[in-house]
Design an enzyme around this catalytic site. Structure first.
Site, PDB file in Angstrom:
ATOM      1  N   ASP A  98       0.860  -1.180   0.000  1.00 53.83           N
ATOM      2  CA  ASP A  98       0.000   0.000   0.000  1.00 53.83           C
ATOM      3  C   ASP A  98       0.898   1.233   0.000  1.00 53.83           C
ATOM      4  O   ASP A  98       1.676   1.447   0.928  1.00 53.83           O
ATOM      5  CB  ASP A  98      -0.883   0.007   1.250  1.00 53.83           C
ATOM      6  N   ASP A 199      -2.850   4.828  -2.519  1.00 55.80           N
ATOM      7  CA  ASP A 199      -3.880   5.486  -1.737  1.00 55.80           C
ATOM      8  C   ASP A 199      -4.215   6.862  -2.316  1.00 55.80           C
ATOM      9  O   ASP A 199      -3.312   7.665  -2.592  1.00 55.80           O
ATOM     10  CB  ASP A 199      -3.390   5.634  -0.291  1.00 55.80           C
ATOM     11  N   GLU A 254      -6.319   4.121  -5.993  1.00 54.82           N
ATOM     12  CA  GLU A 254      -7.565   4.501  -5.330  1.00 54.82           C
ATOM     13  C   GLU A 254      -7.917   5.916  -5.770  1.00 54.82           C
ATOM     14  O   GLU A 254      -7.126   6.836  -5.591  1.00 54.82           O
ATOM     15  CB  GLU A 254      -7.399   4.449  -3.813  1.00 54.82           C
ATOM     16  N   HIS A 330     -10.880  -2.114   3.970  1.00 59.68           N
ATOM     17  CA  HIS A 330     -10.648  -1.544   5.302  1.00 59.68           C
ATOM     18  C   HIS A 330     -11.381  -0.227   5.533  1.00 59.68           C
ATOM     19  O   HIS A 330     -11.516   0.218   6.675  1.00 59.68           O
ATOM     20  CB  HIS A 330      -9.153  -1.325   5.499  1.00 59.68           C
ATOM     21  N   ASP A 331     -11.863   0.418   4.462  1.00 59.99           N
ATOM     22  CA  ASP A 331     -12.569   1.696   4.556  1.00 59.99           C
ATOM     23  C   ASP A 331     -14.073   1.555   4.379  1.00 59.99           C
ATOM     24  O   ASP A 331     -14.791   2.562   4.395  1.00 59.99           O
ATOM     25  CB  ASP A 331     -12.045   2.669   3.488  1.00 59.99           C
TER      26      ASP A 331
END
Length: 556
Positions: A98, A199, A254, A330-331
């Site tokens: 990530d 991210d 993302e 995770h979000d």
């Protein structure tokens, strides 16, 4: 369509803090992941995506990085990571890191230097602006609530943070920043990692002049306004030219607020930028009609809205770009609680139905840890049970500060949408702390772990886990699942989501009942059909039982 390995792959996302504790400190770690590699391998996936494991003060659970080339001690050492990478590769499992480079931690050495003066080496590594009439430079709001600007007396300036105050945004306009980021990427790729999930990468290019957001101003409208800036393609092409093109990688960006048209620009077959994007359209449905509350709502997602979104991305990227396929991460809240039915009666069958919908689409599927078990939202009852900075900040803002919503309603919204729903420890067994740790974990396990856990799932050949295994194997076995074109069927049907896939003279018919009712549907499918998979034991033809899924291979 070009056949690249990431298109043939299925990705399993690991949230290290909540996956497996190996040293009895209550926090998941790298050696814990290593202990569970055989489980991940047994599921049948190809790639492991690790949420951030870098050195961090953990103000946002690792998305505030203080040192990109060192491991957070709570997760272990660099030697532990090297061993994990080696053992994963021995099992033919790739590792995707990530990469968080829109912002750093305010404890990063770059920022510590940058905030001291306007004329040091790192002075322009971040986005600084003078006050305007004694106030913030513009009206931007941070994603986690409040102003996106914080004042620093040493510089007599504000710095920009699109997320928490502890996460200052990097200034990608500065060539030295880009070179430093590319150096970080080389460091990890030279170690042997297989790619990056990037991210909020579409926020790295800010609008020229940093103008005000047109009203109404919310954190969501600010994010959309800032996203996809005028230099984003340039920055991503430079990243590809200088780094990514020199390795055989998987890359996913993302990109909140992006559209299929935007995604083609960044992931198009001739763009030389990224492989695919994470878009938010389908998980942003049913936002609150009161724009002040953004995503915070507990209204169910309407199936027709969901179909419009999924169908659009399938159709518009076909032959032009590549989709990433996901329900949760995770979000996001747990998929079976948000899009399915997490009651004891329907949890397993609806979890399998959702898996069928996703894994039969064109794109690279992502499975978030515990999704393959049908793990559910936490259904917490008190704000004290939440850990997530976003959830706590918005509760404080809406309930305690502005008094624009009552506590009971906000807790309902958190129960539906909080990121903490995905962050409870992985449920391994009906043992103390769900088999995650020998001591009290950093976050309490979901109370339903005695029933929903990996040990039970592995022992039951009808479990959600084994259904995911079959779906993954089907994707590996059938090119039509990986590469077939998409055709929507009965788009206006408010109960059933059906679509076809086409490839080299074959067709798939994918039928999914999104209700707890038995319904009848007849799609006049070819009599030359083979049932590839279903979440019920026997096929009853045109009858669709609650949350029933079935997939037919059709031949002429």
């Amino acid at each position: 369509m070009a056949k690249q390995w990431f298109k043939d792959s299925v990705v399993y996302q690991v949230y290290p803090m909540s996956f497996q504790d190996s040293n009895d400190d209550g926090i998941g770690d790298l050696n814990g992941i290593k202990q569970r590699l055989s489980y991940i391998h047994h599921l049948g996936v190809d790639v492991i995506w690790l949420n951030p494991i870098y050195a961090s003060p953990n103000k946002d659970n690792g998305y505030d990085i203080s040192d990109y080339k060192n491991i957070n001690p709570i997760y272990g050492t660099m030697k532990d990571f090297d061993n994990l990478l080696q053992q994963a590769h021995q099992l033919d499992l790739k590792i995707m890191m990530d990469l968080v480079v829109n912002h750093t931690s305010n404890q990063h050495e770059w920022f510590k230097e940058s905030r001291t003066s306007r004329d040091n080496q790192y002075a322009d590594y971040y986005i600084w602006r003078d006050p305007v009439d004694g106030h913030e430079p513009n009206n931007w709001l941070a994603a986690f609530g409040g102003s996106a600007w914080t004042y620093v007396p040493e510089r007599k300036q504000y710095y920009l943070h699109m997320f928490a105050e502890a996460q200052p945004d990097l200034n990608w306009e500065n060539p030295s920043v880009r070179e430093a980021v590319f150096d970080i990427e080389h460091f990890w790729l030279d170690k042997g990692v297989d790619g990056f999930r990037m991210d909020v990468i579409n926020l790295i290019s800010k609008p020229e002049g940093l103008p005000d957001v047109p009203s109404p101003v919310t954190s969501g409208t600010t994010m959309d306004f800032v996203a996809d800036g005028h230099r984003l393609n340039e920055f991503l092409r430079q990243m590809n030219d200088d780094v990514l093109s020199k390795y055989d990688t998987i890359t996913v960006g993302e990109m909140p607020g992006t559209t299929p048209e935007d995604a083609i620009k960044y992931t198009g077959l001739d763009s030389h930028e990224l492989n695919m994007v994470f878009q938010f359209e389908h998980v942003s449905l049913s936002s609150n009609p009161d724009v002040r509350f953004g995503k915070w709502n507990d209204a169910p997602v309407k199936l027709n809205d969901l179909k419009v979104s999924l169908n659009r991305w399938q159709s518009e990227l076909d032959g032009k770009g590549w989709n990433s396929l996901y329900w949760n991460n995770h979000d996001q809240p747990r998929a079976v609680s948000r899009f399915g039915n997490d009651s004891s009666e329907f949890r397993e069958v609806s979890a399998k139905m959702l898996a069928t919908v996703l894994h039969l689409l064109q794109g690279t599927p992502y499975i978030y840890q515990g999704e393959e078990l049908g793990m559910t939202n936490g259904h917490f009852e008190e704000i004290s049970q939440y850990e997530d900075i976003e959830s706590i900040n918005f509760y404080q803002e809406f309930v305690n500060e502005k008094n624009i919503i009552d506590s009971h309603t906000m807790l309902r919204y958190l129960d539906t949408m909080s990121r903490d729903n995905a962050r409870t420890p992985m449920q391994w067994a009906d043992k103390p702390n769900a088999g995650f740790s020998e001591v009290s974990p950093w976050y309490a396990p979901n109370v339903n772990y005695p029933e929903i856990n990996a040990e039970n799932a592995l022992a039951d050949n009808k479990s959600v886990f084994h259904y995911y295994q079959k779906l993954i194997q089907l994707r590996h076995d059938f090119e039509i699942i990986r590469y077939g074109s998409f055709e929507s069927v009965d788009t206006d049907d408010e109960q059933v989501y059906t679509y076809r896939r086409h490839y080299n003279g074959q067709a798939l018919l994918v039928i999914n009942n999104f209700t707890d009712q038995t319904v009848i549907r007849n799609y006049n499918q070819n009599t030359n059909k083979q049932l590839l998979i279903s979440n019920y034991a026997e096929d009853q033809g045109t009858i669709l039982r609650p949350y029933e899924s079935k997939v037919y291979l059709l031949t002429k």
